[in-house]
Design an enzyme around this catalytic site. Sequence first.
Site, short mmCIF file in Angstrom:
data_model
loop_
_atom_site.label_atom_id
_atom_site.label_comp_id
_atom_site.label_asym_id
_atom_site.label_seq_id
_atom_site.Cartn_x
_atom_site.Cartn_y
_atom_site.Cartn_z
N GLU A 1 52.53 43.52 35.01
CA GLU A 1 53.10 44.41 36.04
C GLU A 1 53.49 45.73 35.39
O GLU A 1 54.17 45.74 34.36
CB GLU A 1 54.33 43.75 36.68
N GLN B 1 57.73 44.69 48.32
CA GLN B 1 57.17 43.40 47.96
C GLN B 1 57.33 42.39 49.11
O GLN B 1 56.42 41.61 49.40
CB GLN B 1 57.84 42.88 46.69
N GLU C 1 45.59 40.68 43.70
CA GLU C 1 45.53 41.19 45.05
C GLU C 1 45.52 42.69 44.94
O GLU C 1 46.56 43.35 44.93
CB GLU C 1 46.72 40.68 45.87
N GLU D 1 43.38 53.27 47.25
CA GLU D 1 44.28 53.12 46.10
C GLU D 1 43.53 52.94 44.79
O GLU D 1 44.10 53.10 43.73
CB GLU D 1 45.28 51.97 46.27
N GLY E 1 48.50 42.92 38.31
CA GLY E 1 49.35 43.47 39.35
C GLY E 1 50.21 42.39 39.94
O GLY E 1 50.20 42.14 41.14
N ARG F 1 47.60 36.61 54.34
CA ARG F 1 47.35 36.94 52.93
C ARG F 1 47.86 35.83 52.02
O ARG F 1 47.15 35.36 51.13
CB ARG F 1 48.05 38.26 52.60
N GLU G 1 45.19 46.73 30.99
CA GLU G 1 44.05 46.90 30.09
C GLU G 1 44.42 46.72 28.63
O GLU G 1 43.54 46.59 27.78
CB GLU G 1 43.42 48.29 30.29
#
Length: 438
Positions: free
Chosen positions: A145, A90, A190, A199, A123, A99, A174
């Site tokens: 997360e 992280q 992101e 990914e 995320g 970013r 979801e």
Amino acid sequence: MRQPMEGITTNGASCCRSHSNNSNSSSGGGDDDSHGAGKQKEGSEAAACAAAGTGGSNMKDDSIIMKGDAGAKAKDFAEYFCSYAFLYHQKQMLTDHRRMFAYHEAISKNAEAFKGKTVVDVGTGTGVLAVWSAKAGASRVLAVEFTDMAKMAKVIVARNGVSNIVEVQQGSAEEMDGVQPGSVDIIVSEWMGYFLLRESMLDTVVRVREKYLKKEGGHMFPSHATMFWSLVEDERERQVKAQEYHQAITDWHAFTYETKQFYELDMAGLSSQYEEEQRQYYLLSSAWAELRAEQVVGTPVPILSLDLKTCTFEDIKGVPKTPFKFIIPKDRTNGEGRVHVSGFAGWFTTDFFGNDPAKPLPCPTTLSTAPDMGYTHWGQQVFHLVKGLELNPGDVLEGTVSMGRQEENARLYEVEVAFYVVREGLASEYVAHKYQMP
């Protein structure tokens, strides 16, 4: 008919008004996801959903990402999610200042769009985007997360005084708790990987969008994304990889000889398989790079553009066969009238423009990973030619590029390139390569 061309020898973003290029280079990325030089981004969490439904959407969802039985999901966790549960990963994203600057500008400078709104951070990682959304005026923020990093996000949310607004949920984005389909005003995420799509986290973001985002007035942050393709001069690295390949083959032949001499074992029957394996690894796999602007040859071309409010699962599977054409510039020579071309490179931009053409965001922002914008942890993906080219100013290199998901792992991609060179009206033979993006 194409014919060999004499004289062609081999030797051995557009940004918007606000850009994320005003900070010092550093490593990593923000807090939602992590990528990292040398590693292909292994993904922030949220991407964890099961084969969740898409609410009132009729969009066909044939993505296999995070579908299947418990074993398939456990495999996905082991290959993709688990590294994002570590703070060092992280931190790598959080110290990517371009970013961080782009997302901070996009949210804080467009606070009016967030006031009183319901926001989902897909995320969330350590929760940074969720915190910024709350501070911009959102009335409710769901920070989702998949990994245990959710526990860290709760700490950050509390330390920044927004626990009354931000709710951290650990699990599948979801299938959020307490969120009605079609009730979300803004999705921030992101989700980008190397060369944008690696990914395949965007699959999860699209599922969340289809199920929860308001069809009218809903916004995606970022709102648009574009992939770029270019020729590059990277001869030193290309030659290093070629030398490593040849050394690997030399070592193998020494191995088979010694095994036969010392142990009376004939291993030569595996030589062709070993050579192909090493060729794929050293010569036909893309590499992370931090290119300099002067290494770009000619003008980069866009090969895929996505409106993140409307793109389909089919749109985000990859890049269909797309033509490109590069004219070798007259001001790019090596002092001998020739231009070295070592391969191709790909990168991306993401735009925070808003999704209502009639009412764009008041402060549009672009995050660019192009070489002329300086360091980001995404860098660029370089696809070295097996044999480098020496071209003349005015030569034309044209061909096609496509990108699709690997059969063995749908989060990884392969890139196919075919091209030829035209010089003074004569065209060379086609050259075709198929690269793995590990």
